[in-house]
Design a protein around this motif. Structure first.
Motif, mmCIF file in Angstrom:
data_model
loop_
_atom_site.group_PDB
_atom_site.id
_atom_site.type_symbol
_atom_site.label_atom_id
_atom_site.label_comp_id
_atom_site.label_asym_id
_atom_site.label_seq_id
_atom_site.Cartn_x
_atom_site.Cartn_y
_atom_site.Cartn_z
ATOM 1 N N LEU A 48 0.827 -1.203 0.000
ATOM 2 C CA LEU A 48 0.000 0.000 0.000
ATOM 3 C C LEU A 48 0.860 1.252 0.000
ATOM 4 O O LEU A 48 0.566 2.226 -0.693
ATOM 5 N N SER A 49 1.958 1.223 0.773
ATOM 6 C CA SER A 49 2.760 2.427 0.935
ATOM 7 C C SER A 49 3.828 2.603 -0.130
ATOM 8 O O SER A 49 4.156 3.725 -0.489
ATOM 9 N N GLN A 50 4.384 1.503 -0.670
ATOM 10 C CA GLN A 50 5.474 1.627 -1.642
ATOM 11 C C GLN A 50 5.278 0.852 -2.935
ATOM 12 O O GLN A 50 6.166 0.816 -3.774
ATOM 13 N N GLY A 51 4.149 0.192 -3.110
ATOM 14 C CA GLY A 51 3.877 -0.458 -4.374
ATOM 15 C C GLY A 51 4.202 -1.942 -4.390
ATOM 16 O O GLY A 51 4.698 -2.512 -3.426
ATOM 17 N N ARG A 52 3.920 -2.573 -5.538
ATOM 18 C CA ARG A 52 4.020 -4.029 -5.611
ATOM 19 C C ARG A 52 5.444 -4.558 -5.579
ATOM 20 O O ARG A 52 5.681 -5.666 -5.099
ATOM 21 N N VAL A 53 6.422 -3.778 -6.091
ATOM 22 C CA VAL A 53 7.812 -4.233 -6.018
ATOM 23 C C VAL A 53 8.222 -4.407 -4.555
ATOM 24 O O VAL A 53 8.821 -5.417 -4.173
ATOM 25 N N SER B 163 -1.328 -2.550 -3.750
ATOM 26 C CA SER B 163 -0.519 -1.590 -4.502
ATOM 27 C C SER B 163 -1.390 -0.693 -5.378
ATOM 28 O O SER B 163 -1.113 0.502 -5.524
ATOM 29 N N ARG B 164 -2.444 -1.257 -5.943
ATOM 30 C CA ARG B 164 -3.371 -0.441 -6.747
ATOM 31 C C ARG B 164 -4.062 0.594 -5.861
ATOM 32 O O ARG B 164 -4.244 1.753 -6.264
ATOM 33 N N LEU B 165 -4.428 0.180 -4.668
ATOM 34 C CA LEU B 165 -5.061 1.121 -3.734
ATOM 35 C C LEU B 165 -4.069 2.203 -3.333
ATOM 36 O O LEU B 165 -4.429 3.374 -3.206
ATOM 37 N N GLY B 166 -2.804 1.825 -3.155
ATOM 38 C CA GLY B 166 -1.783 2.799 -2.792
ATOM 39 C C GLY B 166 -1.597 3.858 -3.857
ATOM 40 O O GLY B 166 -1.450 5.042 -3.558
ATOM 41 N N LEU C 40 -1.605 3.932 8.292
ATOM 42 C CA LEU C 40 -2.180 2.599 8.383
ATOM 43 C C LEU C 40 -1.119 1.566 8.732
ATOM 44 O O LEU C 40 -1.347 0.666 9.541
ATOM 45 N N MET C 41 0.062 1.687 8.104
ATOM 46 C CA MET C 41 1.142 0.752 8.383
ATOM 47 C C MET C 41 1.569 0.834 9.843
ATOM 48 O O MET C 41 1.760 -0.182 10.521
ATOM 49 N N GLY C 42 1.728 2.057 10.351
ATOM 50 C CA GLY C 42 2.100 2.223 11.751
ATOM 51 C C GLY C 42 1.054 1.639 12.678
ATOM 52 O O GLY C 42 1.387 1.011 13.694
ATOM 53 N N ALA C 43 -0.218 1.831 12.337
ATOM 54 C CA ALA C 43 -1.300 1.286 13.152
ATOM 55 C C ALA C 43 -1.283 -0.239 13.146
ATOM 56 O O ALA C 43 -1.529 -0.885 14.180
ATOM 57 N N VAL C 44 -0.991 -0.826 11.986
ATOM 58 C CA VAL C 44 -0.906 -2.288 11.880
ATOM 59 C C VAL C 44 0.210 -2.823 12.764
ATOM 60 O O VAL C 44 0.025 -3.775 13.534
ATOM 61 N N PHE C 45 1.394 -2.212 12.666
ATOM 62 C CA PHE C 45 2.516 -2.640 13.501
ATOM 63 C C PHE C 45 2.171 -2.532 14.988
ATOM 64 O O PHE C 45 2.469 -3.424 15.784
ATOM 65 N N GLY C 46 1.544 -1.408 15.359
ATOM 66 C CA GLY C 46 1.190 -1.204 16.756
ATOM 67 C C GLY C 46 0.187 -2.228 17.250
ATOM 68 O O GLY C 46 0.320 -2.770 18.355
#
Length: 210
Positions: free
Chosen positions: A33-38, A173-176, A192-198
């Motif tokens: 989501l944050s940096q794409g499919r690669v 990745s498409r949503l990102g 969202l990523m930070g919330a997931v980690f937390g």
């Protein structure tokens, strides 16, 4: 080499495991989501490498360690919770969006992405439990090289994971990209990523106390 029935049963178990959301899948989705499919596929590469390491560790004695020293498994869970909490903190405190279509921000390096995937897998109690509880049941000393059997089973697990997580990567990745085209939402994937980690850190910490 294991017989066909054994391989089919193990494949079914892997399908259930990989389809169940956990730290690995959430990390893959967040990174895609944050940096794409690669970045998503690179994260999965780290996770797949971790699966191989866990498979060999389970096959060659780690399961005995956890039986003899139950506290070792609790230590693994606490370390995993601390690592995820650290990821949440560093992600949320970053002042620049992780996804930068205009290249004005500095994305997380490929090496760091791979290592995060690797460490998240190695510190994932669900994966450790799967390897310790099930993998030895599918190993047959009289069926040839144990090393080869472990490689085959771990490869099946990773292939099943690639199918499931590949769908997650492409969708996220498409949503990102859609979010990145809206400047006022540029930091949303990072949040969202930070919330997931937390959330994962809290979940592991709570389970470690039980």
């Amino acid at each position: 080499m294991q017989d066909l029935q054994t391989l089919v049963l193990f494949t079914a178990a892997c399908a259930v495991l990989t389809a169940t959301p956990g730290p690995d899948m959430l990390l893959i989705a967040s990174r895609s989501l944050s940096q794409g499919r690669v970045a998503g596929f690179l994260t999965y590469s780290g996770i797949a490498a971790g699966s191989y390491l866990q498979a060999f560790a389970a096959a060659f004695g780690l399961s005995q360690l956890f039986i003899l020293v139950p506290a070792a498994y609790d230590i693994l869970r606490w370390v995993g919770a601390a690592y995820l909490a650290w990821l949440a903190w560093t992600t949320l405190r970053s002042r620049t969006p992780l996804f930068a279509p205009d290249a004005t921000a500095s994305p997380v390096s490929m090496r760091r992405i791979f290592m995060q995937g690797l460490l998240t897998n190695l510190l994932n109690p669900k994966m450790a439990l799967f390897m310790l509880a099930l993998l030895p049941q599918f190993l047959k000393p009289d069926a040839g090289s144990v090393v080869l059997q472990v490689m085959v089973l771990a490869t099946i697990l990773n292939l099943m994971g690639l199918i499931t997580n590949g769908i997650v990567i492409l969708t996220a990745s498409r949503l990102g990209h859609a979010l990145a085209s809206r400047p006022h939402l540029a930091r949303l994937p990072q949040t969202l990523m930070g919330a997931v980690f937390g959330a994962l850190a809290i979940r592991l910490a709570v389970s470690a106390r039980e």
